[in-house]
Design an enzyme around this catalytic site. Structure first.
Site, mmCIF file in Angstrom:
data_model
loop_
_atom_site.group_PDB
_atom_site.id
_atom_site.type_symbol
_atom_site.label_atom_id
_atom_site.label_comp_id
_atom_site.label_asym_id
_atom_site.label_seq_id
_atom_site.Cartn_x
_atom_site.Cartn_y
_atom_site.Cartn_z
ATOM 1 N N GLU A 129 -3.861 -10.088 3.731
ATOM 2 C CA GLU A 129 -4.780 -9.742 4.831
ATOM 3 C C GLU A 129 -5.938 -10.713 5.001
ATOM 4 O O GLU A 129 -6.416 -10.933 6.115
ATOM 5 C CB GLU A 129 -5.361 -8.321 4.623
ATOM 6 C CG GLU A 129 -4.405 -7.208 4.895
ATOM 7 C CD GLU A 129 -3.534 -6.834 3.707
ATOM 8 O OE1 GLU A 129 -2.898 -5.785 3.754
ATOM 9 O OE2 GLU A 129 -3.496 -7.614 2.722
ATOM 10 N N GLU A 161 0.828 -1.218 0.000
ATOM 11 C CA GLU A 161 0.000 0.000 0.000
ATOM 12 C C GLU A 161 0.859 1.263 0.000
ATOM 13 O O GLU A 161 0.516 2.267 -0.624
ATOM 14 C CB GLU A 161 -0.968 -0.038 1.192
ATOM 15 C CG GLU A 161 -2.031 -1.123 0.965
ATOM 16 C CD GLU A 161 -2.956 -1.354 2.150
ATOM 17 O OE1 GLU A 161 -4.147 -1.020 2.046
ATOM 18 O OE2 GLU A 161 -2.488 -1.874 3.175
#
Length: 697
Positions: free
Chosen positions: A158, A138
């Site tokens: 995740e 990210e």
């Protein structure tokens, strides 16, 4: 020749720009090169890998403040750790979260930092080596350009923690690359290599360390052709198209993970379907969705499982001195153990009475290596390390001998009598028995202290657990070496004292036998399997019995019943008849189900319309928790957390429930005990609650 050596060394040493002086930051170093380009090196203090936490992000924010005022020609973000770019968020910060509003506020502060990076008014370049996962990816996505070093790996894991990306990744990723590909990677948690990342448009260039400076200059001065989202991306992110694709994604997700147990994939699909074309609205919704997932029992239990894995890795210790493994018995287990060890850089000799099983093992090894090893030369190297050894001469030089012959005491003792005189000093003799207590095996040995158990689980390449079994006389140093060996081959050790069935088989057998009794009561096999799946098991006990082999189930059941009597369900007579007829499950093509090419033939199975009951689920799963408590009480294992880890990593026990003991705690000990008492009154002593519940916390 010298230039060749320099070239190889040049690719091992990270190109980190000008040498930094001591600066004001704890986790970052900031320097500037002759072109005015700022090099920001991330080097988290006191850690071998970079991860993101509140403190790191706060310091990153301060760095960005200074960069906004200094306005360098460009900014390079790099990791100074050899392990990789950023391995994601520091999962410690997720543990025990229970208030979604607090999580949302915390993630909001992190969002502000990442948004600030994206808004910098200078060209920004992420140079990525090694692992770039989760929050690390990210950060990279918020830069204008991304340059990957050959060998880098990218991914969003995740979903494995019951979450989806939470630092703007859901938005930036689906806008940059084909959203079908982006969503697929986020929904599965799979990683991709640098070349694949380049073809998707996730990175703009793939290079070697020695070319990094030039690549950085090209990126900052506009000479690097950047990957741009094509018109197809715009079309796929268009509202009506998103609606159609999202419904397809949901039905795919449902095949792998039911929404009731695993909400994260569905939350991610909802997020993209609703907001895929509005960046700021999707960023806001991502924060809320991430926070709501974080406080679910699923996420908290999967985070717990993450730490259980770390805890079990530590049990392995380090410093394995095992370089040569000799495996006796090239059947399904022995052959696969040998293949796995050779794939992990160990020299392996594999012996058997006949050449056919060895040939079969080599063929299976080839299939495995082609799946898990990326480079062809490395596949060849793994094959070179796996050496057929009909004469069994490998015994003389092996540091570790693993015996994996059929479960017959006399046969194993005969094997030991033949090999013990040939073993070198300090070598370990390990049995892969799943049912014979070590006390029975050590009787014929001249040096019983070198005997221990290494019980692998089937399939070896998928199940991470190895039970490391000791008896009263096992040499402590050899036991330590065995634990280190398990860690060295990337497996998780469970230290157990020898006793019938050890832990995992002893806990799994009542589950399988209870399923047989339900069949006896004329409950349809598909309903029994559905009951286990409704609880969250990856497959039902009837299908599992077919996978394991009905002959093995029968042997283990008989052995455990001979030790524990009526604490176990009786074995139905028809199961013996099935085994006698050679209907052993997957390996013979017929058991409870029909099997074709190793896969269950679903076409032949009639689908039952009746639903599983809660009583049925309790009959299957509560005895597992009961046995785990008994193993703790008897001192066969000494740690409840590790027992939970063993059941998850050795049997696939519903991970989102955190293991059979954690499930009992969550459900309430009193409730579990009273349910077991009620079942015992109705069905017999096999459900009697163990005395260990009185002291279990």
């Amino acid at each position: 020749m010298d230039s060749e050596i320099m070239k190889v060394l040049g690719d091992r040493i990270l190109e980190l720009g000008p040498t930094p002086e001591a600066g004001p930051y704890k986790n970052f170093k900031l320097t500037r090169d002759d072109d005015g380009i700022a090099w920001l090196l991330f080097d988290r203090e006191g850690a071998s890998a970079n991860t993101l936490n509140a403190e790191v992000l706060e310091e990153f924010d301060a760095v960005l403040t200074s960069l906004e005022s200094q306005r360098p020609t460009g900014l390079v973000i790099r990791s100074a750790k050899t392990s990789g770019f950023i391995a994601g968020a520091d999962v410690n910060e997720f543990r025990g979260a229970s208030d979604a509003r607090l999580v949302e506020a915390e993630i909001g502060r992190a969002h502000a930092v990442i948004n600030r990076l994206e808004a910098l008014r200078v060209p920004t370049v992420a140079v990525i080596h090694g692992f770039c996962l989760g929050g690390g990816l990210e950060v990279a996505l918020a830069c204008q350009s991304r340059i990957a070093i050959d060998g880098a790996r990218f991914g969003f894991p995740e979903v494995m923690l019951g979450l989806h990306p939470g630092l703007g990744g859901t938005v930036r990723f689906t806008r940059l690359v084909n959203p079908m590909q982006a969503m697929s990677l986020m929904l599965t948690g799979k990683t991709i290599d640098a070349r694949r990342a380049r073809s998707l448009g996730l990175v703009d260039a793939v290079t070697q360390e020695r070319h990094v400076r030039n690549a950085v200059k090209d990126a900052v001065f506009g000479r690097l052709k950047r990957a741009r989202p094509g018109s197809l991306n715009t079309l796929l992110n268009f509202g009506p198209v998103r609606g159609f694709l999202a419904s397809r994604m949901r039905s795919e997700a449902a095949k792998a993970a039911p929404q009731a147990h695993y909400p994260a994939p569905y939350a991610l699909i909802d997020l993209w379907e609703k907001y895929g074309s509005e960046k700021s609205a999707m960023l806001t919704a991502e924060k809320r969705s991430f926070a709501e997932l974080m406080v679910t029992p699923t996420a908290q239990n999967l985070i717990r499982v993450f730490f259980l894995r770390e805890q079990m890795k530590k049990l392995a210790g380090g410093g394995s001195r095992i370089a040569h493994v000799h495996v006796i018995g090239a059947g399904a287990m022995g052959g696969d153990i040998a293949a796995w060890c050779a794939g992990r850089d160990l020299r392996v000799t594999l012996s058997d009475m006949k050449p056919e099983p060895i040939a079969g093992a080599i063929k299976r090894a080839d299939d495995l290596y082609r799946k898990i090893i990326r480079k062809r030369t490395k596949v060849r190297d793994a094959h070179d390390r796996l050496i057929p050894d009909m004469e069994g001469e490998g015994v003389r030089n092996a540091d570790l001998i693993i015996e994996a012959v059929p479960e017959k005491l006399e046969l194993k003792q005969k094997v030991y009598a033949g090999i013990e005189p040939k073993m070198k000093r300090g070598a370990i003799l390990a049995t892969n028995t799943s049912s014979i207590p070590l006390q029975d095996l050590r009787a014929t040995l001249a040096k019983p202290e070198r005997l221990l158990g290494l019980h692998f689980f089937n399939p070896v390449s998928r199940l991470q657990l190895v039970e490391v079994v000791s008896h009263d006389g096992t040499d402590a140093e050899l036991l330590k070496q065995a634990l280190a060996f398990v860690g060295a081959i990337d497996r998780l050790p469970l230290p157990v004292k020898s006793s019938p069935g050890f832990v995992v088989n002893r806990a799994l057998t009542p589950y399988m036998l209870e399923a047989m009794l339900l069949l006896d009561e004329k409950v349809d096999r598909s309903v029994i399997d559905a009951a286990a799946k409704k609880f969250g098991m990856p497959m039902g006990p009837i299908e599992l019995a077919d996978q394991v082999g009905l002959d093995i189930c029968l042997d283990v059941g008989d052995m455990l019943r001979s030790k524990f009597g009526n604490l176990l369900p009786p074995t139905p007579a028809w199961l013996r008849e099935k085994v006698a007829k050679g209907e052993l499950g997957r390996k013979t093509g017929k058991g409870f189900y029909l099997w074709k090419d190793g896969k269950r033939d679903t076409a032949s199975a009639p689908v039952s319309t009746s639903e599983p009951t809660q009583e049925m689920i309790d009959r299957l799963v509560l005895p597992m928790s009961n046995v785990c408590v008994a193993c703790l009480r008897e001192g066969i294992v000494d740690n409840a957390d590790v027992v939970d880890g063993a059941m998850i990593f050795g049997t696939g026990y519903a991970p989102f429930r955190g293991g059979p003991l954690n499930y009992a705690r969550t459900r309430g000990i009193e409730n579990v005990v009273s349910t077991l008492q009620a079942l015992a009154q109705k069905f017999g002593d096999r459900f009697a609650p163990d005395a260990g519940w009185e002291t279990f916390k």
